[in-house]
Motif scaffolding. Structure first.
Motif, PDB file in Angstrom:
ATOM      1  N   MET A   1       2.222   5.550   5.551  1.00 34.19           N
ATOM      2  CA  MET A   1       1.263   5.996   4.811  1.00 34.19           C
ATOM      3  C   MET A   1       1.042   7.572   4.327  1.00 34.19           C
TER       4      MET A   1
ATOM      5  N   ILE B   1       0.481   4.408  -2.837  1.00 34.36           N
ATOM      6  CA  ILE B   1       0.304   5.674  -2.899  1.00 34.36           C
ATOM      7  C   ILE B   1       0.990   6.714  -3.126  1.00 34.36           C
TER       8      ILE B   1
ATOM      9  N   VAL C   1      -5.958   3.203   4.350  1.00 36.57           N
ATOM     10  CA  VAL C   1      -5.022   2.468   6.196  1.00 36.57           C
ATOM     11  C   VAL C   1      -5.822   1.267   6.416  1.00 36.57           C
TER      12      VAL C   1
ATOM     13  N   PRO D   1       1.031  -0.928   0.091  1.00 30.87           N
ATOM     14  CA  PRO D   1      -0.534   0.003  -0.570  1.00 30.87           C
ATOM     15  C   PRO D   1       0.822   0.942  -0.585  1.00 30.87           C
ATOM     16  N   VAL D   2       1.625   1.393   0.476  1.00 27.10           N
ATOM     17  CA  VAL D   2       2.980   2.542   0.689  1.00 27.10           C
ATOM     18  C   VAL D   2       3.413   2.968  -0.448  1.00 27.10           C
TER      19      VAL D   2
ATOM     20  N   ARG E   1      -5.702   7.565   0.783  1.00 26.28           N
ATOM     21  CA  ARG E   1      -5.111   7.555   1.938  1.00 26.28           C
ATOM     22  C   ARG E   1      -5.879   6.605   2.879  1.00 26.28           C
TER      23      ARG E   1
ATOM     24  N   SER F   1      -1.286   4.792   9.100  1.00 29.36           N
ATOM     25  CA  SER F   1      -1.500   6.101   8.616  1.00 29.36           C
ATOM     26  C   SER F   1       0.077   7.020   8.736  1.00 29.36           C
TER      27      SER F   1
END
Length: 462
Positions: A153, A115, A143, A111-112, A139, A150
């Motif tokens: 991200m 984004i 999360v 996910p990082v 974002r 969070s």
């Protein structure tokens, strides 16, 4: 006060501000405004407007007012519209839909990276401040969708936006710097090298985001062990989820409008059609269009009766962000009105022996001093342009590397006098102290990674 003593006073002022906010828990707005006033008086800004050598020098009250209003006029309405879009995307479940699209493309395990790359693409035509506000709902949804940190991200998104913001036209900073350095007619080269120079900082951004995400927790932190609802249950809780096209529209339309405006401006288009495109691509107008599409989405979801409450809650949320951001603008204006920038310019030749590191260091000093990456880019380019032959940047390719070095310095570092710092920390649900550990330290990592790559490239590219 002038000269090196002013540099010392500036450093002490920044330390005082950080201690006041972190140690004594003074509200950032009060701390920044107080330090701005104190530094301005010590720097010799007059109490009232005065005539000096036939020119009017603005008094400290006028400088503070100009810095405050200037920040509101540049990004205030943008933040409001962007936050409103985000609120509606959350209420309708569109943010969740967008998060699901990203997860399907990149995979739930990254996910990082997802984004960050999204931010990197979006910030090519869009200012990073606006980009963060626009993408923040995605974002937050990611999360909650993945259980990712969070903080990780937030910095991942911030890093992706920042890298393209300082490296890749048609963002105004790189365009202005390239033109000043004499490579304005080679923007395709600047874009290509900008993409190439993004590799190291993007990798460093992912690594640092994952590292700091373990160390620092945000107020909206998701605990993967506490996420008990399945995706299907989350969808059901929203009722009817918008389609992918409808979910994307409030975000993608402003980006397209701003990108089209940048292309027309870069092509020096004129006439009625060009003026209309430029108007529609103005960030305020583009985000207003996005807000209208979001309101339409709210209507289609059968929740239009909640629009007043959503707007009211949004204004309550962005109010503190706007005022702290404006205070940062005051500090930047006070610094630029002092003699510190002139002192740096006068002593620039001392650093010229540093080669590719000279524009980086100079840009980093100016960035840290006054907060604006665009100002750091344009000012440093003006200083460096006459020195290009002496520094060995005697070809379009080498001049482009100098432009990239300036861009790397222009993101080193983001702290309390930078509006982007407050956008990231506030929308990322972090205190200023956590912001220093995340955004400030992280932008240092980005800048160092970038200049290392640029230095390596300078050994081979001629």
């Amino acid at each position: 006060m002038t000269g090196f003593g002013l540099i010392v006073v500036f450093v002490l002022a920044i330390v005082l501000m950080i201690v006041a906010i972190s140690k004594f828990k003074i509200h950032p707005f009060i701390a920044i405004m107080a330090v701005s006033l104190l530094f301005g008086l010590i720097a010799g800004i007059p109490l009232v407007d005065k005539k000096v050598d036939g020119k009017t020098v603005t008094g400290i009250a006028g400088v503070i007012g100009s810095g405050f209003s200037g920040t509101f006029s540049s990004i205030g309405i943008v933040i409001i519209f962007g936050a409103l879009i985000g609120s509606i995307l959350e209420v309708t479940g569109a943010a969740l839909k967008l998060a699901d699209i990203v997860i399907k493309i990149v995979g739930k395990k990254h996910p990082v990276a997802a984004i960050e790359l999204m931010g990197w693409v979006v910030s090519i035509p869009v200012f990073c401040d606006s980009g963060f506000v626009i993408l923040n709902p995605i974002r937050k949804a990611l999360v909650n969708r993945t259980g990712a940190s969070s903080v990780a991200m937030s910095f991942g998104l911030s890093a992706g936006l920042y890298v393209s913001h300082v490296f890749i036209p048609p963002t105004p900073g790189p365009i202005a710097a390239a033109s000043t350095l004499g490579i304005g007619d080679n923007l395709l080269l600047v874009i290509g090298i900008g993409v190439l120079c993004s590799i190291f900082p993007l990798i460093a951004g992912i690594l640092y985001a994952n590292y700091i995400g373990v160390k620092v927790k945000a107020d909206d932190e998701a605990d993967s062990g506490a996420i008990t609802k399945s995706y299907e249950e989350l969808v059901a809780s929203y009722g009817k989820i918008p389609s992918g096209v409808n979910a994307l529209a409030p975000i993608i339309v402003p980006i397209i409008l701003m990108a089209a405006s940048s292309v027309v401006a870069m092509a020096k288009g004129s006439g009625f059609c060009a003026d209309v495109i430029k108007f529609l691509g103005t960030p305020i107008v583009a985000l207003a269009a996005g807000a209208c599409l979001a309101i339409l989405q709210l209507k289609l979801a059968g929740k239009i009766e909640d629009f007043y409450k959503i707007t009211n809650d949004t204004l309550k949320t962005v109010g503190p962000i706007l005022f702290v951001t404006a205070a940062g603008g005051v500090l930047g204006k006070v610094i630029s009105s002092s003699d510190m920038v002139n002192y740096i310019k006068e002593h620039a030749t001392v650093l010229s022996a540093l080669g590719v590191f000279f524009p980086f260091i100079l840009s980093a000093i100016l960035k840290t001093a006054q907060g604006s990456s665009t100002v750091a880019l344009t000012t440093t380019a003006g200083i460096v342009a006459p020195l290009l032959p002496a520094l060995g940047f005697d070809s379009p390719l080498r001049a482009t590397l100098a432009c990239m070095a300036i861009g790397a310095g222009a993101m080193t570092v983001s702290h309390a006098n930078d509006s982007y710092f407050w956008v990231v920390t506030n929308f990322g649900a972090m205190t200023p102290e956590k912001g220093y550990k995340t955004q400030t330290a992280g932008t240092l990592v980005l800048g160092v990674a970038a200049i290392i790559e640029i230095f390596i490239l300078s050994l081979f590219l001629r």
